[in-house]
Scaffold this active site. Structure first.
Site, mmCIF file in Angstrom:
data_model
loop_
_atom_site.group_PDB
_atom_site.id
_atom_site.type_symbol
_atom_site.label_atom_id
_atom_site.label_comp_id
_atom_site.label_asym_id
_atom_site.label_seq_id
_atom_site.Cartn_x
_atom_site.Cartn_y
_atom_site.Cartn_z
ATOM 1 N N SER A 198 -9.672 1.938 2.851
ATOM 2 C CA SER A 198 -8.838 2.679 1.948
ATOM 3 C C SER A 198 -7.805 1.840 1.188
ATOM 4 O O SER A 198 -7.207 2.346 0.239
ATOM 5 C CB SER A 198 -8.097 3.756 2.753
ATOM 6 O OG SER A 198 -7.245 3.149 3.710
ATOM 7 N N SER B 186 -9.860 -0.522 6.980
ATOM 8 C CA SER B 186 -9.310 -0.360 5.630
ATOM 9 C C SER B 186 -8.633 -1.575 5.008
ATOM 10 O O SER B 186 -8.299 -1.554 3.835
ATOM 11 C CB SER B 186 -8.311 0.789 5.607
ATOM 12 O OG SER B 186 -9.012 1.999 5.439
ATOM 13 N N LYS C 121 0.850 -1.197 0.000
ATOM 14 C CA LYS C 121 0.000 0.000 0.000
ATOM 15 C C LYS C 121 0.885 1.247 0.000
ATOM 16 O O LYS C 121 1.942 1.268 0.638
ATOM 17 C CB LYS C 121 -0.902 -0.033 1.240
ATOM 18 C CG LYS C 121 -1.967 1.058 1.274
ATOM 19 C CD LYS C 121 -2.868 0.876 2.502
ATOM 20 C CE LYS C 121 -3.942 1.950 2.595
ATOM 21 N NZ LYS C 121 -4.827 1.778 3.769
HETATM 22 N N1 GLN Z 1 -12.991 4.195 6.283
HETATM 23 C C1 GLN Z 1 -12.477 4.587 7.556
HETATM 24 C C2 GLN Z 1 -12.096 6.049 7.499
HETATM 25 O O1 GLN Z 1 -12.428 6.646 6.564
HETATM 26 C C3 GLN Z 1 -11.307 3.724 7.913
HETATM 27 C C4 GLN Z 1 -10.116 4.035 7.128
HETATM 28 C C5 GLN Z 1 -8.950 3.208 7.490
HETATM 29 O O2 GLN Z 1 -9.066 2.163 8.116
HETATM 30 N N2 GLN Z 1 -7.792 3.687 7.113
HETATM 31 O O3 GLN Z 1 -11.485 6.588 8.366
#
Ligand code: GLN
Length: 474
Positions: free
Chosen positions: A150, A174, A75
């Site tokens: 994400s 994410s 990532k």
């Molecule tokens: N979707 C969640 C957020 O927007 C989690 C994101 C993540 O785990 N990085 O914060």
């Protein structure tokens, strides 16, 4: 043979026999990416020649190197020395860190071949990969839909066989949510199990790096490699790392599974609900004892998360001011104006929203009412799990209330977007491990994911449960 379609453990067996070489695998991956990625946009930084060079430079097969010869994608928020690491953000344009994240060093020591970086929501803020500076990644099962986020690039790449496996990061879901929406396996380790050194911080008390793979065995293999104490991360816990791959095949006879009623609320998609029912039945036929139970503070998780996570993010993102990293706006008359213009032009709108929310929650006069109160409720959520795990070995829930949604469907409505993580966030707040595994498809062919949560540092049991289910459901 299309080597890119195989799992890591299948490829290792072929490498052991000498039937294939690491270069063969890389060539298959490169070909697949060439054919597919223009349409998917899962990969953001990738140099095929460098990948082949690395594959050729590998020394002879070393049986103690668990990932020898296996290509892996990372990532874009995990530092790889001298390689672009941009967090899906304009503000880190051109940034190449001077050091490797600890997980990257561990992968290299295990013989893995670094391939490149996968797309993500900007600074991991999102559930759809739509906030990336490099534009949205498409869901391989339906290209009109988001891959989740994400870590959407990592999940889509693995699902589309552009990658054998990949690393993601999980602050509120994410890893697990995109794994669920792309029909692959994603594991968030216990907070402290995997070093965060070299992971560009979103919310430091929640972030964990973890594997995204095609099957559970690969998740166990990859988790073992990246786990373990690291002096460079003060929150890394000094605990021995079990041999996950050999421990997952022992079955789940007598395992006690809690099914929290708060996760089967109104608004959950009917096909997701049905698929959960089927999965629970299957777990019972494997010898597990499933019981309805309650995690009473669940309803506060989203609110608590969006206070704690944005507060930490607003502080972590203060360092991006045009001085040390990446992008710097030009034509500023003073240093202060340079900081302002850099941040104005460098951050996307979701990043700005998070910085504003977090700064508000931490500001004097509001700190007690919002941030401090959120920390207290976080403790209550953690206690729910502590109580539950006195009685149950694991907890099973849907990973996401709905299958993958359409691109642009939720971008105008941040609250609806934030609710995408309603089932994954609590695990981060409590610091416990969780895995998402595929458990079926909707009628229209979209993957559905099952989430298994476990006790702190008991990744072994969630992997074992996941493995048993996967074998039975194949
Ligand atoms: N979707 C969640 C957020 O927007 C989690 C994101 C993540 O785990 N990085 O914060």
């Amino acid at each position: 043979m299309e080597l890119n379609r195989l799992t890591a453990h299948e490829l290792t067996a072929l490498l052991d026999k000498g039937d294939i070489s690491p270069v063969d695998i890389c060539n298959n991956i490169i070909k697949e990416i060439g054919q597919k990625d223009k349409g998917l946009n899962a990969v953001v930084h990738f140099d095929p020649e460098k990948a082949i060079e690395r594959a050729k430079a590998l020394k002879g097969r070393d049986s103690s190197a668990a990932l020898w010869g296996l290509p892996i994608f990372i990532k874009d928020n995990i530092c790889v020395k001298d390689e672009l690491t941009t967090c899906g953000s304009k503000i880190l344009e051109g940034f190449a860190p001077p050091y490797n994240a600890t997980v990257v060093d561990r992968l290299c020591r295990a013989g893995a071949i670094l391939m490149g970086k996968t797309n993500m929501d900007e600074f991991a803020f999102g559930s759809s990969t739509e906030t990336s500076f490099y534009s949205v990644t498409k869901n391989p099962w339906d290209r009109d839909r988001i891959p989740g986020g994400s870590s959407g690039g990592s999940a889509a790449a693995v699902a589309a066989n552009e990658a054998i496996f990949a690393l993601g990061s999980d602050t509120g879901g994410s890893i697990r949510q995109p794994a669920s929406l792309c029909g692959v396996v994603g594991l968030k380790p216990t907070y402290g199990r995997v070093s965060r050194y070299g992971l560009i911080a979103f919310a430091s008390s929640l972030d964990q790096i973890g594997p995204i793979t095609k099957d559970v065995e690969d998740a166990a293999i990859l988790l073992k490699v990246i786990s373990g104490h690291d002096n460079m991360d003060p929150t890394s816990v000094d605990k021995s790392v079990p041999d996950f791959p050999s421990l997952i095949k022992r079955g789940i006879k007598g395992l006690k599974i809690g099914i929290p009623k708060e996760y089967f609320i109104e608004g959950i998609d009917s096909e997701v609900r049905q698929s959960m029912r089927d999965a629970i039945k299957k777990l019972e036929t494997l010898g597990a004892i499933c019981e309805d139970m309650s995690l009473p503070h669940t309803e506060y998780a989203v609110a608590v998360y969006y206070l704690v996570a944005t507060a930490e993010a607003s502080s972590n993102l203060a360092r991006f001011d045009g001085v040390q990293y990446g992008f710097r706006a030009d034509q500023a008359a003073s240093v202060i104006e340079m900081h302002k213009k850099t941040r104005q032009e460098g951050f996307g709108s979701e990043a700005k929203r998070r910085i504003i929310l977090g700064t508000f929650a931490l500001s004097s006069g509001y700190y007690d009412a919002y941030y401090l109160r959120a920390l207290k409720v976080r403790t209550l959520i953690k206690r729910d799990f502590e109580e539950a795990f006195k009685k149950y070995d694991v907890i099973v829930t849907p990973t996401s209330p709905t299958p993958a949604f359409k691109i642009n469907e939720r971008t105008e409505d941040p609250l609806t977007m934030y609710l995408s993580d309603i089932f994954t966030i609590s695990a981060n707040l409590a610091g416990i491990p969780g895995i998402s595994i595929p458990c079926g498809f909707t009628k229209s062919g979209l993957p559905i994911g099952l989430q298994i949560l476990g006790k702190p540092f008991d990744e072994e049991t969630i992997l074992r449960t996941a493995y048993s289910y996967e074998q039975a459901a194949k």
